[in-house]
Design an enzyme around this catalytic site. Structure first.
Site, PDB file in Angstrom:
ATOM      1  N   SER A   1      -0.716   1.224   7.886  1.00  0.00           N
ATOM      2  CA  SER A   1       0.644   1.097   7.379  1.00  0.00           C
ATOM      3  C   SER A   1       0.684   0.922   5.875  1.00  0.00           C
ATOM      4  O   SER A   1      -0.134   0.225   5.283  1.00  0.00           O
ATOM      5  CB  SER A   1       1.311  -0.101   8.060  1.00  0.00           C
ATOM      6  OG  SER A   1       2.426  -0.516   7.314  1.00  0.00           O
ATOM      7  N   LYS A   2       1.673   1.568   5.310  1.00  0.00           N
ATOM      8  CA  LYS A   2       1.926   1.501   3.880  1.00  0.00           C
ATOM      9  C   LYS A   2       2.173   0.056   3.440  1.00  0.00           C
ATOM     10  O   LYS A   2       1.790  -0.347   2.357  1.00  0.00           O
ATOM     11  CB  LYS A   2       3.171   2.352   3.668  1.00  0.00           C
ATOM     12  CG  LYS A   2       3.681   2.524   2.308  1.00  0.00           C
ATOM     13  CD  LYS A   2       4.644   3.694   2.355  1.00  0.00           C
ATOM     14  CE  LYS A   2       5.838   3.483   1.466  1.00  0.00           C
ATOM     15  NZ  LYS A   2       6.724   4.643   1.456  1.00  0.00           N
TER      16      LYS A   2
END
Ligand code: GLU
Length: 526
Positions: free
Chosen positions: A263-264
Site C-alpha cells: 500500500s501507498k
C-alpha cells in the site's frame, strides 16, 4: 455446429492519482494480456483504458500523466482510451455525465431506483439499531412509502436526497468468477446502494456498470477488493437491461515478506522492511546524483521507481506477469510475447501474491543481459547525462563491455563514473590496505618499471597485461592478487569495479603509468 467464440473486451479503469502503483499495474497487465491473448490466439481482443475521474482531479494531466507514462514505458498500448479515442468514447468518466443522467432517469422511471430523502443521520441510526439488534442492516426504504404529493412537496422544498438503487430482495446473485469460481450473495442482505447524489453526480458502482455495458466490456479483471461491489454491479447491469460481464477478481499484491497488501500509505514503514530497505538505499545513492528525490511517487511501490533507477521494462513485465500467475512449476522467464501466448485466467492463483524485489532483481539481471549493446549505451548514457557527466559514446561502450554482467541497473554506470573524471579520488581504506602496505610499493614499482613502462601502446591490451602480471608475480613468487588490487586502486581510486586489466585498458597506458607514479608518491608520504 458451435457458435464462433466471442471476442474479448477488457478494460483497466484507473482513478487518476498522480502515480502508478505496482499492484495496479499488475491488474492492468492481466487485462492487457487477456485481450492480447485472445487477439493473437483466439477470436479477437480489445483492451480499453478508461479514466475513472468522477472525483475530478484538479489537474487531470498531472494526475493521469504518470499512469500513461507507466503504460508507455512498459510497452503496453491501449486500443481505445485517452489520446487514441475509439467507438465507445468518451473514455473519461467526467465527460460521460449525460450518459449517466439518461441511465439514471431510466432506472427512476422504471421504479428500479428511488429518491431517498432520509438524512445521513437517520440512515446511520438505522444502521446502529440493526447492529444493536444483531440483524443485518438493510435500507429501511421510508422514502418509498411517501405519496406522490409528499414527494413533490419535499422536492419543491429543496429537501436533500440521494438516489438509491432498489435492490430486489429475496434473490441469489451468483457469478462464476474466473479466479474465485462460483460466488453467491443473498440480495436480502444488501442495503440499497446510493448511486447518485442530489446534484446528479453518480457513484462508482453505477458509473462503472453503465460504462462497462456501454463499452461492451466482456471481461472485468480487477483487484479482489472489488468483489464486494460485484453483486450490486450485476444487479444494476440487469436492471439496465444488460448481461453482466464475466469477472475475474485477482488476488492482491503483498508487501515483501508480509501478508499485508502493498500500500501507498505504508511507504514510510517500508523503509524498514528488510527487503525493500535495499531498494530505498540504492535510490538514496542514485537519485541525488540525477536530481531526483525519493518521494512517495518514486518509491518501490510505484512503477516510476523502476524506470527512474534503470530497470528494464521487460524485467518489470516479467515480475508482474508472475505475480499470482504461473504457467507451470518451473518456468520463470517470460518475455511480453511469451506472456501473450501463455496467459490464461485459469492459471491465476487465489492467494495473495508477494512482491519479491530479489526475484525482480534476478529478472533484471536476465533482461539486462539480453539488452543489445547499443541500447545499454543509450540507457547508461541517459544516466550520465542526467548526472551531468560528459562522456564519449565509444568509451562508454567499452566500459559497458568491461562491466559485463556486473551492470545490473542502468544507474550502476554512476558507480564507475570515475572513468570519466580527469582526477581520481582514492578510497582511503582501500588505498591503505592495497597500496600503502608493507612490501607493495616496491613490488608495484618494480612491475611498472620492468614490465608496464616498456609495453608499447599497441601491446597495452587486457590479455597482454594479464600475461605480464602473471609471469612477473610468478617470478617474484608473490600472489598476483597483490598487484591486481594495488593497480586497481592506484589507477581508478576504487576498491571494486571492472576487472583490473580492463581498468588499465580503459584508463590507457599513459594515464595509468602517471597514476601509478602518483599513487606511489602518495604511499611514500603516508
Ligand atoms: N477506478 C476503480 C479503481 O481504481 C476501478 C475498479 C474497477 O475495475 O471496477 O479501483
Amino acid at each position: 455446429m458451435s457458435a464462433p467464440a466471442p471476442t474479448v473486451r477488457t478494460r483497466f479503469a484507473p482513478s487518476p492519482t498522480g502515480s502508478m502503483h505496482i499492484g495496479g499495474m499488475r491488474t492492468a497487465l492481466f487485462n492487457w494480456l487477456h485481450a492480447r491473448h485472445h487477439r493473437e490466439h483466439g477470436a479477437g481482443g480489445t483492451f480499453v483504458l478508461r479514466v475513472d475521474d468522477t472525483d475530478r482531479a484538479r489537474n487531470l494531466d498531472e494526475a493521469l500523466g504518470p499512469i500513461l507514462d507507466a503504460f508507455r514505458w512498459l510497452g503496453l498500448d491501449w486500443d481505445e482510451g485517452p489520446e487514441v479515442g475509439g467507438p465507445h468514447g468518451p473514455y473519461f468518466q467526467s465527460e460521460r455525465t449525460e450518459i449517466y443522467a439518461t441511465a439514471l432517469d431510466k432506472l427512476l422511471a422504471a421504479g428500479l431506483a428511488y429518491k431517498d430523502f432520509d438524512s445521513r443521520e437517520r440512515v446511520a441510526a438505522d444502521r446502529d439499531a440493526a447492529q444493536k439488534a444483531g440483524t443485518p442492516y438493510v435500507t429501511v426504504r421510508r422514502s418509498l412509502e411517501l405519496s406522490d404529493t409528499e414527494r413533490e412537496r419535499l422536492e419543491a422544498d429543496g429537501t436533500p436526497f440521494v438516489v438509491r438503487f432498489l435492490v430486489p430482495r429475496g434473490e441469489t446473485v451468483a457469478i462464476d468468477d474466473a479466479v474465485r469460481d462460483r460466488v453467491e450473495w443473498d440480495t436480502s442482505l444488501l442495503p440499497d446502494p446510493v448511486i447518485a447524489r442530489q446534484d446528479g453526480s453518480v457513484l462508482y458502482n453505477f458509473a462503472t456498470t453503465v460504462d462497462d455495458a456501454a463499452m461492451a466490456i466482456t471481461d472485468v479483471i480487477r483487484a479482489e477488493e472489488h468483489l464486494s461491489n460485484t453483486p450490486v454491479q450485476v444487479l444494476l447491469a440487469r436492471a439496465l437491461g444488460h448481461e453482466p460481464p464475466r469477472y475475474a477478481h485477482i488476488p492482491f499484491v503483498t508487501a515483501p515478506g508480509t501478508t499485508k497488501k502493498l500500500s501507498k500509505r505504508d511507504i514510510g514503514k517500508y523503509r524498514n522492511n528488510p527487503v525493500f530497505k535495499k531498494m530505498f538505499e540504492r535510490a538514496d545513492e542514485i537519485f541525488p546524483q540525477i536530481g531526483l528525490d525519493v518521494t512517495d511517487a518514486v518509491s518501490p511501490v510505484m512503477v516510476a521507481y523502476y524506470e527512474s533507477i534503470g530497470y528494464r521494462p521487460a524485467a518489470v513485465i516479467n515480475a508482474l506477469g508472475r505475480l499470482g500467475w504461473s504457467l507451470d512449476d518451473k518456468t520463470e522467464i517470460f518475455s511480453l510475447g511469451d506472456l501473450v501466448r501463455d496467459f490464461t485466467l485459469d492459471r491465476v492463483v487465489k492467494n495473495p501474491a508477494g512482491l519479491d524485489p530479489d526475484k525482480l532483481f534476478n529478472f533484471q539481471s536476465h533482461w539486462m543481459n539480453e539488452t543489445p549493446r547499443d541500447e545499454k549505451v543509450s540507457l547508461c548514457g541517459a544516466f550520465l547525462e542526467k548526472a551531468k557527466i560528459a562522456f564519449d559514446a565509444d568509451f562508454l561502450g567499452r566500459l559497458i563491455d568491461a562491466m559485463g554482467d556486473r551492470l545490473k541497473l542502468a544507474a550502476d554506470i554512476l558507480d564507475v563514473a570515475y572513468f570519466f573524471a580527469d582526477e581520481i579520488e582514492y578510497d582511503p581504506k582501500a588505498f591503505k590496505k592495497r597500496v600503502a602496505k608493507a612490501g607493495v610499493p616496491e613490488h608495484l614499482r618494480a612491475f611498472t618499471d620492468e614490465r608496464l613502462a616498456s609495453l608499447a601502446d599497441a601491446d597495452w591490451t587486457p590479455a597482454r597485461l594479464e600475461a605480464e602480471l602473471t609471469s612477473f608475480s610468478e617470478a617474484a613468487e608473490k600472489s598476483p592478487g597483490l598487484l591486481i588490487h594495488a593497480l586497481r586502486v592506484a589507477t581508478t581510486g576504487a576498491a571494486v569495479g571492472p576487472g583490473v586489466y580492463d581498468c588499465l585498458d580503459l584508463v590507457g597506458r599513459e594515464k595509468s603509468l602517471a597514476r601509478v607514479d602518483a599513487a606511489l608518491a602518495n604511499a611514500a608520504d603516508a
